[in-house]
Design a protein around this motif. Structure first.
Motif, PDB file in Angstrom:
ATOM      1  N   LEU A 110       0.834  -1.195   0.000  1.00 27.86           N
ATOM      2  CA  LEU A 110       0.000   0.000   0.000  1.00 27.86           C
ATOM      3  C   LEU A 110       0.869   1.246   0.000  1.00 27.86           C
ATOM      4  CD1 LEU A 110      -2.863   1.319   0.406  1.00 27.86           C
ATOM      5  CD2 LEU A 110      -2.398   1.188   2.872  1.00 27.86           C
ATOM      6  N   TRP A 111       0.521   2.227  -0.851  1.00 27.31           N
ATOM      7  CA  TRP A 111       1.197   3.519  -0.887  1.00 27.31           C
ATOM      8  C   TRP A 111       0.202   4.592  -0.468  1.00 27.31           C
ATOM      9  CZ3 TRP A 111       6.313   4.462  -3.076  1.00 27.31           C
ATOM     10  CH2 TRP A 111       6.986   3.280  -3.426  1.00 27.31           C
ATOM     11  N   ILE A 112       0.649   5.493   0.388  1.00 30.60           N
ATOM     12  CA  ILE A 112      -0.221   6.525   0.958  1.00 30.60           C
ATOM     13  C   ILE A 112       0.369   7.899   0.690  1.00 30.60           C
ATOM     14  CG2 ILE A 112      -1.281   7.412   3.068  1.00 30.60           C
ATOM     15  CD1 ILE A 112      -0.892   4.646   4.318  1.00 30.60           C
ATOM     16  N   SER A 113      -0.417   8.783   0.110  1.00 32.59           N
ATOM     17  CA  SER A 113      -0.012  10.185   0.003  1.00 32.59           C
ATOM     18  C   SER A 113      -0.777  10.999   1.035  1.00 32.59           C
ATOM     19  CB  SER A 113      -0.263  10.727  -1.405  1.00 32.59           C
ATOM     20  OG  SER A 113      -1.647  10.790  -1.701  1.00 32.59           O
ATOM     21  N   THR A 114      -0.165  12.070   1.522  1.00 33.86           N
ATOM     22  CA  THR A 114      -0.732  12.816   2.646  1.00 33.86           C
ATOM     23  C   THR A 114      -1.095  14.247   2.266  1.00 33.86           C
ATOM     24  OG1 THR A 114       1.437  13.558   3.432  1.00 33.86           O
ATOM     25  CG2 THR A 114       0.613  11.442   4.280  1.00 33.86           C
TER      26      THR A 114
END
Length: 680
Positions: free
Chosen positions: A578-582
């Motif tokens: 999983l990749w998460i941008s903030t």
């Protein structure tokens, strides 16, 4: 907005992106009940992992699953199209994570050995006859032929038969920041018209030397297209033609001009792109808003953008404006490979502040779409198509989102009530988790909400979900499906308003009162992807482990991860990480926003590593992971948001001396851009 932003965002961002939503009264004032304490009744996430538990859950929730097919046995690989099962076991993207970057750093930070460069920037000319970008002399006409402002969702799709050398890039343009875009010498009317032309969508062709190489955009390519405020969209589905959608300009209720405040999106298995209309409320003037309008955040405040002064349809008190707001808040579908096609707004997926929508083909053949409603105390939705996917039949597959069943999610925790105290402390069973049901709003072509017709449910979906009893979430944003496992992941970006005044209290799916850092929920459908029941757990409780003891990373040691706050957009690599941008870290943890990778399987489940950070005052949007090429892409949105025309605070991406006066031929102001990162 000073004092209202809770430290999450710049006050400028709050004003421009969502019209200071946190400063207004909560839109959802319904009295939905919560099923928090079910342990005493013998129900738990673990006890529901069998088919018998699903039936018991349906009874507990009042027979919500009536009329639905029973799900398959738990543990099947439901929800995965055959192509989604063909990934390898290891991502080609190997890197040593970076340290958190101070919020004053006006640069893109990438891992050692990687480099970055822009693919396309605000103002880059798209067509052969487009005017070159000239920040001192922008016009509506020049902007209409250029890449728009504040790119958000993006995808890059290879053109078939090009052997990896050609592709199309799709991007949303969410909103504009007029004070840093235009000089004071422009008239107010020209500013408004040019900003209107900077909204919308873009399709642009890319080319490169070969696989694994960086991309460049192609000016004047045949597939290049801009979608503007006067672009015609077709309304589809059960509400199309409804009296609720008819206006003075469109007596049919089937044709809409433009799309507004487009945030995230999704790419369908048949190769079209979806775009979510989010904070559309801020563009409309309503002197005396109705209850339905207020539920969607439309107030009696004069809209700061002033679009109603250019087009009277944005004034809801006029005959021209009657019902106009109901024509926004939909999921838009675009065919990027047909520049003559009419984009569509799908009423079957419901109307709310869509962050985006993502589709997977269930093993039953039905298309299943997930979408979050990005507002405090709003809901997670699922759509299941009536028709079935046919491999290779794009014309047929483009009908799948026009008709089907619509559901809202109810989350049920299994910890004792007194252990969910609002602090974020884990309950005695070691995790925030439970079971859930998809409560029907429209099913088999009929309304399942008492007192509301199908058309009313789809146009006023928020009110229908209130009546059905969905769980009020902490701003559900992007919802993505893991292509390896079929599990669904939802980013809840933040909410600091629980248990304040008459606002809802905490529950196990939203366990913190002061949830300024947000969390990520993992959902496992019980059976196929079109099941009516699921189990869930909180994968990640965001925050800075150095100062916050109530952070959680799926059990991985918190002192071994980087701080993260305000999860917004999600993506997956080929290995299923999983990749998460903030969006909001500068205010909450004092760090620039960035992109993070989370391991989901094996002994390192929950391990979080930071891949990159965006420049000062910017947001990380549209993460896109292309393992096969060793490329990572993000849309850098609102760099230098706090600046002014004559005092810019960022020079991204064409860095020159900060504070330089903008001028013709100079790159002396920030330009939202799509960037690519790769080893080199």
């Amino acid at each position: 907005m000073l004092g209202h932003t809770k430290g999450n965002r710049s006050a400028v961002t709050c004003a421009l992106k969502c019209n200071n939503a946190c400063a207004h009264e909560v839109c959802n004032t319904s009295g939905n009940s919560y099923f928090r304490d079910v342990a005493s009744a013998g129900f738990s996430r673990r006890s529901m992992l069998g088919v018998g538990g699903v039936g018991a859950l349906a009874l507990m929730l009042g027979g919500a699953a009536a009329g639905g097919a029973a799900p398959a046995a738990a543990g099947t690989a439901g929800g995965l199209a055959p192509a989604a099962k063909a990934f390898g076991n290891r991502s080609r993207l190997q890197f040593t994570g970076i340290k958190a970057v101070a919020k004053t750093v006006d640069d893109v930070t990438v891992p050692r050995g990687y480099t970055w460069e822009p693919i396309i920037r605000w103002g880059d000319p798209l067509f052969k006859d487009s005017v070159e970008f000239d920040p001192e002399n922008q016009t509506p006409q020049s902007q209409a032929g250029q890449f728009g402002y504040n790119n958000d969702y993006l995808d890059i799709i290879e053109i078939p038969g090009s052997r990896g050398k050609r592709a199309v890039l799709f991007s949303n343009h969410e909103y504009t920041n007029e004070p840093i875009m235009f000089p004071a010498t422009m008239s107010a009317s020209d500013v408004r018209k040019t900003a209107m032309a900077a909204h919308g969508l873009t399709v642009v062709e890319l080319e490169r030397r070969g696989k694994g190489q960086p991309w460049k955009y192609v000016r004047g390519a045949k597939l290049n297209r801009r979608f503007l405020i006067d672009t015609e969209y077709e309304l589809t589905g059960p509400a199309a033609g409804s009296d609720l959608l008819k206006t003075k300009a469109d007596a049919t209720g089937r044709k809409v001009l433009g799309t507004l405040n487009n945030c995230a999106g999704g790419t369908t298995p048949w190769g079209t792109v979806l775009s979510g209309e989010e904070n559309f409320n801020q563009y409309f003037k309503a002197a005396s808003p109705t209850a339905e309008q207020r539920r969607y955040g439309i107030t009696d405040a004069n809209p700061s953008r002033g679009w109603h002064q250019e087009e009277v349809r944005f004034d809801l008190g006029t005959e021209d404006g009657r019902n106009e707001e109901n024509r926004f808040g939909w999921i838009v579908e675009v065919d990027p490979f047909d520049p003559t096609s009419t984009p569509r707004k799908h009423t079957a997926l419901g109307r709310f502040k869509h962050e985006g929508a993502n589709v997977i083909i269930a093993e039953s053949g039905h298309a299943v779409a997930y979408s979050g409603d990005d507002e405090r105390f709003d809901y997670l939705y699922k759509f299941v198509s009536k028709g079935k996917y046919v491999e290779g039949d794009k014309t047929h597959n483009m009908t799948l989102l026009t008709e089907g069943d619509l559901y809202v999610a109810k989350f049920v925790g299994d910890a004792p009530k007194n252990q969910i105290d609002g602090s974020g402390t884990l309950p005695s069973d070691g995790g925030f988790d439970g079971v859930g049901m998809w409560l029907p709003l429209v099913q088999n072509g009929a309304s399942m909400v008492e007192g509301m017709s199908v058309e009313q449910v789809l146009v006023y979906t928020r009110l229908a979900a209130d009546k059905a009893g969905g769980t009020k979430m902490d701003r559900p944003e992007d919802v993505e499906i893991n292509p390896r496992t079929g599990k669904v992941y939802m980013a809840c970006t933040n909410n600091t308003n629980r248990a304040k005044g008459t606002n809802p209290g905490v529950d196990e799916a939203n366990p913190r009162k002061e949830n300024k850092n947000g969390h990520v929920i993992e959902i496992d459908e019980l059976g196929e992807q079109d099941s009516l029941a699921f189990t869930w757990n909180i994968l990640l409780m965001a925050g800075d482990p150095a100062v916050d003891k109530n952070v959680y990373f799926a059990g991985y040691p918190a002192d071994e991860v980087q701080p993260i706050s305000c999860p917004d957009n999600l993506a997956f690599d080929a290995a299923g990480n999983l990749w998460i941008s903030t969006d909001g870290q500068p205010g909450t943890i004092g760090r620039n926003d960035g992109l993070f990778r989370v391991t989901l399987e094996g002994p390192q489940r929950g391990k979080l590593e930071q891949f990159m950070a965006v420049p000062a005052e910017a947001e990380t949007c549209g993460p896109l992971i292309h393992d096969e090429d060793g490329l990572v892409f993000v849309a850098v949105q609102h760099p230098g948001e706090d600046g002014k025309w004559d005092a810019q605070t960022s020079m991204f991406p064409d860095y020159v001396k900060a504070g330089s006066k903008p001028g013709k031929g100079k790159a002396a102001l920030p330009r939202p851009s799509v960037i690519q990162m790769y080893k080199g």
